[in-house]
Design an enzyme around this catalytic site. Sequence first.
Site, PDB file in Angstrom:
ATOM      1  N   GLU A   1      14.041 -15.204  -3.587  1.00 10.76           N
ATOM      2  CA  GLU A   1      15.155 -15.713  -2.792  1.00 10.76           C
ATOM      3  C   GLU A   1      14.441 -15.404  -1.285  1.00 10.76           C
ATOM      4  O   GLU A   1      14.642 -14.466  -0.800  1.00 10.76           O
ATOM      5  CB  GLU A   1      16.266 -14.988  -2.856  1.00 10.76           C
ATOM      6  CG  GLU A   1      16.827 -15.103  -4.142  1.00 10.76           C
ATOM      7  CD  GLU A   1      18.354 -14.965  -4.096  1.00 10.76           C
ATOM      8  OE1 GLU A   1      18.879 -15.818  -4.645  1.00 10.76           O
ATOM      9  OE2 GLU A   1      19.041 -13.804  -3.634  1.00 10.76           O
TER      10      GLU A   1
ATOM     11  N   HIS B   1      19.435  -7.432  -3.951  1.00  5.98           N
ATOM     12  CA  HIS B   1      19.704  -8.694  -3.225  1.00  5.98           C
ATOM     13  C   HIS B   1      19.380  -8.472  -1.493  1.00  5.98           C
ATOM     14  O   HIS B   1      19.728  -7.460  -1.242  1.00  5.98           O
ATOM     15  CB  HIS B   1      21.264  -9.482  -3.214  1.00  5.98           C
ATOM     16  CG  HIS B   1      21.376 -10.545  -2.813  1.00  5.98           C
ATOM     17  ND1 HIS B   1      21.828 -10.870  -1.527  1.00  5.98           N
ATOM     18  CD2 HIS B   1      21.473 -11.879  -3.698  1.00  5.98           C
ATOM     19  CE1 HIS B   1      21.887 -12.173  -1.370  1.00  5.98           C
ATOM     20  NE2 HIS B   1      21.469 -12.919  -2.440  1.00  5.98           N
TER      21      HIS B   1
ATOM     22  N   GLY C   1      21.819 -19.657   1.891  1.00  7.24           N
ATOM     23  CA  GLY C   1      23.112 -19.850   2.728  1.00  7.24           C
ATOM     24  C   GLY C   1      23.087 -20.826   3.846  1.00  7.24           C
ATOM     25  O   GLY C   1      23.717 -21.076   4.580  1.00  7.24           O
TER      26      GLY C   1
ATOM     27  N   GLU D   1      21.043  -9.337   0.976  1.00  4.77           N
ATOM     28  CA  GLU D   1      22.244  -8.977   1.677  1.00  4.77           C
ATOM     29  C   GLU D   1      22.121  -7.536   1.583  1.00  4.77           C
ATOM     30  O   GLU D   1      22.911  -6.706   2.513  1.00  4.77           O
ATOM     31  CB  GLU D   1      23.381  -9.737   1.212  1.00  4.77           C
ATOM     32  CG  GLU D   1      23.124 -11.154   1.844  1.00  4.77           C
ATOM     33  CD  GLU D   1      24.052 -12.106   1.115  1.00  4.77           C
ATOM     34  OE1 GLU D   1      24.828 -11.808   0.143  1.00  4.77           O
ATOM     35  OE2 GLU D   1      23.858 -13.444   1.288  1.00  4.77           O
TER      36      GLU D   1
ATOM     37  N   ASN E   1      25.977 -16.203  -8.087  1.00  2.59           N
ATOM     38  CA  ASN E   1      26.387 -14.723  -7.432  1.00  2.59           C
ATOM     39  C   ASN E   1      27.644 -15.190  -6.497  1.00  2.59           C
ATOM     40  O   ASN E   1      27.372 -15.894  -5.659  1.00  2.59           O
ATOM     41  CB  ASN E   1      25.094 -14.662  -6.614  1.00  2.59           C
ATOM     42  CG  ASN E   1      25.515 -13.386  -5.764  1.00  2.59           C
ATOM     43  OD1 ASN E   1      26.278 -12.514  -5.895  1.00  2.59           O
ATOM     44  ND2 ASN E   1      24.448 -13.311  -4.907  1.00  2.59           N
TER      45      ASN E   1
ATOM     46  N   LYS F   1      29.110 -13.116  -4.878  1.00  2.00           N
ATOM     47  CA  LYS F   1      29.280 -12.635  -3.701  1.00  2.00           C
ATOM     48  C   LYS F   1      30.851 -11.757  -3.248  1.00  2.00           C
ATOM     49  O   LYS F   1      31.227 -11.691  -4.409  1.00  2.00           O
ATOM     50  CB  LYS F   1      28.659 -13.268  -2.298  1.00  2.00           C
ATOM     51  CG  LYS F   1      27.406 -13.856  -2.499  1.00  2.00           C
ATOM     52  CD  LYS F   1      26.732 -14.119  -1.404  1.00  2.00           C
ATOM     53  CE  LYS F   1      25.524 -15.082  -1.642  1.00  2.00           C
ATOM     54  NZ  LYS F   1      24.734 -15.344  -0.549  1.00  2.00           N
TER      55      LYS F   1
ATOM     56  N   SER G   1      19.970 -21.921  -1.381  1.00  2.00           N
ATOM     57  CA  SER G   1      20.534 -23.102  -1.156  1.00  2.00           C
ATOM     58  C   SER G   1      20.343 -24.006  -2.318  1.00  2.00           C
ATOM     59  O   SER G   1      19.949 -25.402  -1.974  1.00  2.00           O
ATOM     60  CB  SER G   1      19.989 -23.825   0.330  1.00  2.00           C
ATOM     61  OG  SER G   1      20.426 -22.853   1.381  1.00  2.00           O
TER      62      SER G   1
END
Length: 252
Positions: A169, A99, A175, A101, A11, A13, A215
């Site tokens: 996730e 996702h 991250g 985000e 991904n 992003k 991560s």
Amino acid sequence: MTSRRPLIAGNWKMNGLTADGSSLASGLAEKMTAAGDVFFEMLVCPPFTLISKIADCLGGSGIALGAQDCHANEKGAHTGDISAAMLKDAGCAYVIVGHSERRTDHGESNETVRDKAAAVHAAGLGAVICIGETEAERDAGQTLDVNKAQIAGSLPEGATAANTVIAYEPVWAIGTGRTPTNDEVQDVHAFIRGELAGHLGESEAAAMRILYGGSMKPGNAKELLALADVDGGLIGGASLTVEDFWGIAESV
Ligand code: PEP
């Protein structure tokens, strides 16, 4: 060893301009072509602006192309949005939906995610449906309840192992360089598979791929990918260099 083909998905992003995105995709395509027959499937999900360009770079390498989101409708008056049919037309085989985000930045609910996943299916593409608890939810002992509710709310009717991949996730691991322990990852994945069985039946659940994301790097991929119910990874930061992303794929 399961019969589920591991999926190593990147991904990107909101990263990549024409030059660096092309160089990354071409580098991966070269590695894949040189590797020949591989057991895993590889997927890259660049930003919308690069999809057509990356389709050219991937060529006949066998690396699949995906997008990071789509609209729930097929077409119409939705300024700035992109439909699953458009993504298919541009060469995509998969679309990531839900996702964390997008759930956070755009207030996407389970219902929105479910409608988007249904649109992905209607276009004949595979949906990668993301779920996962926040740190506060984890600290409150709600990890399983949160993932259970997200599966129930985000899985559209007609989901099968052939058209759907789940990505677990933990939001607090994305991250941050932090990951759950291997036992925690396996426990949540096994729980997710059990929930999928309740919705879709045992055989679809047994065949459906459940990715871990958060991560993942070359240094921890081998142990994560070896877990019984982990069928690949959804990788953010480490999907942005050929060395790291290919390094993760090689550890399958
Ligand atoms: C992600 O955003 O899907 C992700 C897993 O990111 P990272 O690998 O950077 O944690």
